[in-house]
Design a protein around this motif. Structure first.
Motif, PDB file in Angstrom:
ATOM      1  N   GLY A  27      19.107  -1.179 -30.971  1.00 39.84           N
ATOM      2  CA  GLY A  27      19.760  -0.456 -29.739  1.00 39.84           C
ATOM      3  C   GLY A  27      21.058  -1.153 -29.289  1.00 39.84           C
ATOM      4  N   ASP A  28      21.798  -0.480 -28.555  1.00 37.75           N
ATOM      5  CA  ASP A  28      23.210  -1.292 -28.066  1.00 37.75           C
ATOM      6  C   ASP A  28      22.746  -1.551 -26.653  1.00 37.75           C
ATOM      7  N   ALA A  29      21.434  -1.062 -25.855  1.00 39.18           N
ATOM      8  CA  ALA A  29      21.109  -1.410 -24.558  1.00 39.18           C
ATOM      9  C   ALA A  29      19.514  -1.213 -24.425  1.00 39.18           C
ATOM     10  N   ILE A  30      18.967  -2.074 -23.481  1.00 36.65           N
ATOM     11  CA  ILE A  30      17.811  -1.804 -23.175  1.00 36.65           C
ATOM     12  C   ILE A  30      17.141  -1.149 -22.087  1.00 36.65           C
ATOM     13  N   VAL A  31      16.237  -0.451 -21.998  1.00 39.15           N
ATOM     14  CA  VAL A  31      15.722  -0.018 -20.619  1.00 39.15           C
ATOM     15  C   VAL A  31      14.132  -0.400 -20.654  1.00 39.15           C
ATOM     16  N   HIS A  32      13.918  -1.386 -19.787  1.00 35.66           N
ATOM     17  CA  HIS A  32      12.484  -2.092 -20.023  1.00 35.66           C
ATOM     18  C   HIS A  32      11.698  -1.460 -18.742  1.00 35.66           C
ATOM     19  N   LEU A  33      10.705  -0.825 -19.032  1.00 34.72           N
ATOM     20  CA  LEU A  33       9.815   0.089 -18.164  1.00 34.72           C
ATOM     21  C   LEU A  33       8.374  -0.321 -18.230  1.00 34.72           C
ATOM     22  N   ALA A  34       8.039  -1.062 -19.505  1.00 34.89           N
ATOM     23  CA  ALA A  34       6.878  -1.134 -19.634  1.00 34.89           C
ATOM     24  C   ALA A  34       6.114  -2.354 -18.725  1.00 34.89           C
ATOM     25  N   ALA A  35       4.954  -2.144 -18.368  1.00 37.47           N
ATOM     26  CA  ALA A  35       4.114  -3.066 -17.642  1.00 37.47           C
ATOM     27  C   ALA A  35       2.656  -2.552 -17.309  1.00 37.47           C
ATOM     28  N   VAL A  40      11.716  -8.215 -31.336  1.00 35.63           N
ATOM     29  CA  VAL A  40      12.742  -8.387 -31.870  1.00 35.63           C
ATOM     30  C   VAL A  40      13.055  -7.368 -33.083  1.00 35.63           C
ATOM     31  N   GLU A  41      12.100  -6.905 -33.832  1.00 26.90           N
ATOM     32  CA  GLU A  41      12.276  -5.957 -35.021  1.00 26.90           C
ATOM     33  C   GLU A  41      12.669  -4.900 -34.379  1.00 26.90           C
ATOM     34  N   ALA A  42      11.904  -4.350 -33.160  1.00 28.37           N
ATOM     35  CA  ALA A  42      12.355  -3.152 -32.466  1.00 28.37           C
ATOM     36  C   ALA A  42      14.050  -3.118 -32.130  1.00 28.37           C
ATOM     37  N   PHE A  43      14.387  -4.260 -31.594  1.00 24.19           N
ATOM     38  CA  PHE A  43      15.773  -4.286 -30.928  1.00 24.19           C
ATOM     39  C   PHE A  43      16.786  -4.367 -31.882  1.00 24.19           C
ATOM     40  N   LEU A  49       5.404   2.094 -32.065  1.00 25.44           N
ATOM     41  CA  LEU A  49       4.426   1.290 -31.441  1.00 25.44           C
ATOM     42  C   LEU A  49       4.798  -0.005 -31.363  1.00 25.44           C
ATOM     43  N   VAL A  50       4.953  -0.551 -30.171  1.00 27.65           N
ATOM     44  CA  VAL A  50       5.178  -2.134 -30.100  1.00 27.65           C
ATOM     45  C   VAL A  50       4.494  -2.655 -28.914  1.00 27.65           C
ATOM     46  N   ASN A  53       0.226 -10.500 -18.979  1.00 24.22           N
ATOM     47  CA  ASN A  53       0.891  -9.110 -19.599  1.00 24.22           C
ATOM     48  C   ASN A  53       2.111  -8.982 -19.471  1.00 24.22           C
ATOM     49  N   ASN A  54       2.621  -9.019 -18.042  1.00 28.64           N
ATOM     50  CA  ASN A  54       3.895  -8.439 -17.690  1.00 28.64           C
ATOM     51  C   ASN A  54       4.918  -9.412 -17.591  1.00 28.64           C
ATOM     52  N   SER A  55       4.751 -10.758 -17.421  1.00 25.71           N
ATOM     53  CA  SER A  55       5.423 -11.810 -17.551  1.00 25.71           C
ATOM     54  C   SER A  55       5.981 -11.987 -18.934  1.00 25.71           C
ATOM     55  N   ALA A  56       4.817 -12.156 -19.949  1.00 29.36           N
ATOM     56  CA  ALA A  56       5.277 -12.250 -21.502  1.00 29.36           C
ATOM     57  C   ALA A  56       5.954 -11.196 -21.744  1.00 29.36           C
ATOM     58  N   ALA A  57       5.755  -9.850 -21.562  1.00 26.81           N
ATOM     59  CA  ALA A  57       6.477  -8.670 -21.953  1.00 26.81           C
ATOM     60  C   ALA A  57       7.858  -8.805 -21.520  1.00 26.81           C
ATOM     61  N   THR A  58       7.878  -8.967 -20.086  1.00 27.48           N
ATOM     62  CA  THR A  58       9.598  -9.287 -19.771  1.00 27.48           C
ATOM     63  C   THR A  58      10.292 -10.279 -20.204  1.00 27.48           C
ATOM     64  N   TYR A  59       9.545 -11.393 -20.355  1.00 25.97           N
ATOM     65  CA  TYR A  59      10.457 -12.756 -21.232  1.00 25.97           C
ATOM     66  C   TYR A  59      10.918 -11.979 -22.469  1.00 25.97           C
ATOM     67  N   ASN A  60       9.992 -11.681 -23.283  1.00 20.14           N
ATOM     68  CA  ASN A  60      10.393 -11.193 -24.678  1.00 20.14           C
ATOM     69  C   ASN A  60      11.361 -10.338 -24.791  1.00 20.14           C
ATOM     70  N   VAL A  61      11.395  -9.428 -23.737  1.00 22.34           N
ATOM     71  CA  VAL A  61      12.386  -8.218 -23.727  1.00 22.34           C
ATOM     72  C   VAL A  61      13.784  -8.945 -23.453  1.00 22.34           C
ATOM     73  N   PHE A  62      13.968  -9.791 -22.445  1.00 25.13           N
ATOM     74  CA  PHE A  62      14.792 -10.685 -22.011  1.00 25.13           C
ATOM     75  C   PHE A  62      15.495 -11.363 -23.320  1.00 25.13           C
ATOM     76  N   ALA A  63      14.690 -12.101 -23.587  1.00 28.62           N
ATOM     77  CA  ALA A  63      14.945 -12.943 -24.894  1.00 28.62           C
ATOM     78  C   ALA A  63      15.380 -12.391 -26.063  1.00 28.62           C
ATOM     79  N   ALA A  64      14.712 -11.309 -26.432  1.00 25.02           N
ATOM     80  CA  ALA A  64      14.954 -10.661 -27.774  1.00 25.02           C
ATOM     81  C   ALA A  64      16.115  -9.896 -27.455  1.00 25.02           C
ATOM     82  N   ALA A  65      16.638  -9.307 -26.218  1.00 28.94           N
ATOM     83  CA  ALA A  65      17.971  -8.751 -26.350  1.00 28.94           C
ATOM     84  C   ALA A  65      18.969  -9.731 -26.297  1.00 28.94           C
ATOM     85  N   ARG A  66      18.799 -10.862 -25.635  1.00 23.59           N
ATOM     86  CA  ARG A  66      19.897 -11.873 -25.931  1.00 23.59           C
ATOM     87  C   ARG A  66      20.009 -12.255 -27.242  1.00 23.59           C
TER      88      ARG A  66
END
Length: 296
Positions: free
Chosen positions: A77-85, A64-67, A54-55, A100-113
């Motif tokens: 993970g070695d890769a991310i598939v981001h479908l949540a929105a 960041v913790e999840a990734f 649950l994240v 919701n969607n802008s924050a979630a996607t920015y966090n996913v992109f930034a945490a992956a980096r």
């Protein structure tokens, strides 16, 4: 496609959604280790098949913790598939959807980096093509060659995600970021009403009579995960046919008579062009609603 071309372990956000369930099942079936992630109120992770966490993706620290493997009992993970929105316009207020969607996607992109993850596949949307096409499309089949035309807050956010991905890849030239512009996602049980659409072709004009079987959506994700060209790119992902029994050419002639048709259309050929996805990713739909519903 050999399993060796795929990442060993993938974090999938939005894992309990319609497309997410299909993607998780498909990736596990082809031998990928999957950490399924979602925010589902009251859901105990132990009630979900396979590894689940649950994240809240709007909380950067949780992402960041999840990734990175910071959550107990879960590797990163070695890769991310981001479908949540929030999955469509009109489900929540515009401001809530965007926040919701802008924050979630920015966090996913930034945490992956931040985690050093070099491969991200995310769900963009057919809506960036100009849905619901109250303004006719510039030509058909529509494709990735014209600039996004968002007509809703939800679509605006998707267009901004595509731009954001380009800048993340500019900052890190090793990043591979693939946006999949999914059409309307369908499970087999959703196909029963399709024959009724013929009564009024305008009922489904809003996405040029397109759809994507969740299983083919999952195949597209697999293909995108195997894509290794650095940079950001986007692909329309739809099924090879329309939701109609009428010909694609006749639909366009009746509903959008002034729109240029740029190729000779097959009888039921999709008007959401998947030519680029076929050519670059090797994507090829394997399913059709016609396999599950009697068509006169």
């Amino acid at each position: 496609m050999s399993e060796s071309t795929l990442p060993r372990r993938v974090v999938v956000t939005g894992a309990t959604g319609k497309l997410g369930r299909a993607v998780v099942a498909h990736l596990r079936a082809v031998g990928v280790d999957v950490l399924a992630v979602d925010r589902v109120g009251g859901r105990d992770p132990r009630d979900v098949d396979g590894e689940f966490l649950l994240v809240d993706l709007t909380d950067y620290g949780q992402v960041v913790e999840a990734f990175t493997g910071g959550a107990d009992e879960h590797a990163g993970g070695d890769a991310i598939v981001h479908l949540a929105a929030v999955p469509a316009p009109g489900l929540m207020s515009n401001a809530t959807t965007f926040a919701n969607n802008s924050a979630a996607t920015y966090n996913v992109f930034a945490a992956a980096r931040a985690a050093g993850i070099k491969r991200v596949v995310w769900a963009s949307s057919e809506t960036v093509l100009g849905l619901p096409f109250d303004t006719p499309p510039p030509y058909a089949p529509v494709d990735e060659e014209y600039a996004p035309r968002p007509e809703s807050t939800y679509s605006l956010n998707k267009a901004l995600e595509e731009e954001m991905a380009r800048h993340f890849c500019r900052w890190d030239p090793e990043l591979v970021m693939v946006g999949l512009r999914f059409s309307n996602v369908m499970d087999v049980e959703d196909y029963a009403p399709f024959p009724s659409f013929d009564a009024d072709p305008r009922l489904r004009r809003w996405n040029l009579w397109g759809y994507i079987d969740a299983r083919d959506g999952a195949q597209a994700v697999e293909r995108a995960l195997a894509y290794d060209q650095p940079g950001a790119d986007v692909f329309v992902i739809a099924n090879a046919d329309t939701v109609m029994t009428r010909s694609s050419a006749s639909l366009m002639a009746e509903v959008y008579p002034g729109v240029e048709i740029r190729k000779e259309l097959g009888e039921h050929e999709t008007l959401l062009s998947i030519d680029k996805a076929r050519r670059v990713l090797g994507y090829e739909p394997q399913h059709s609603w016609r396999d599950h519903v009697d068509v006169l």
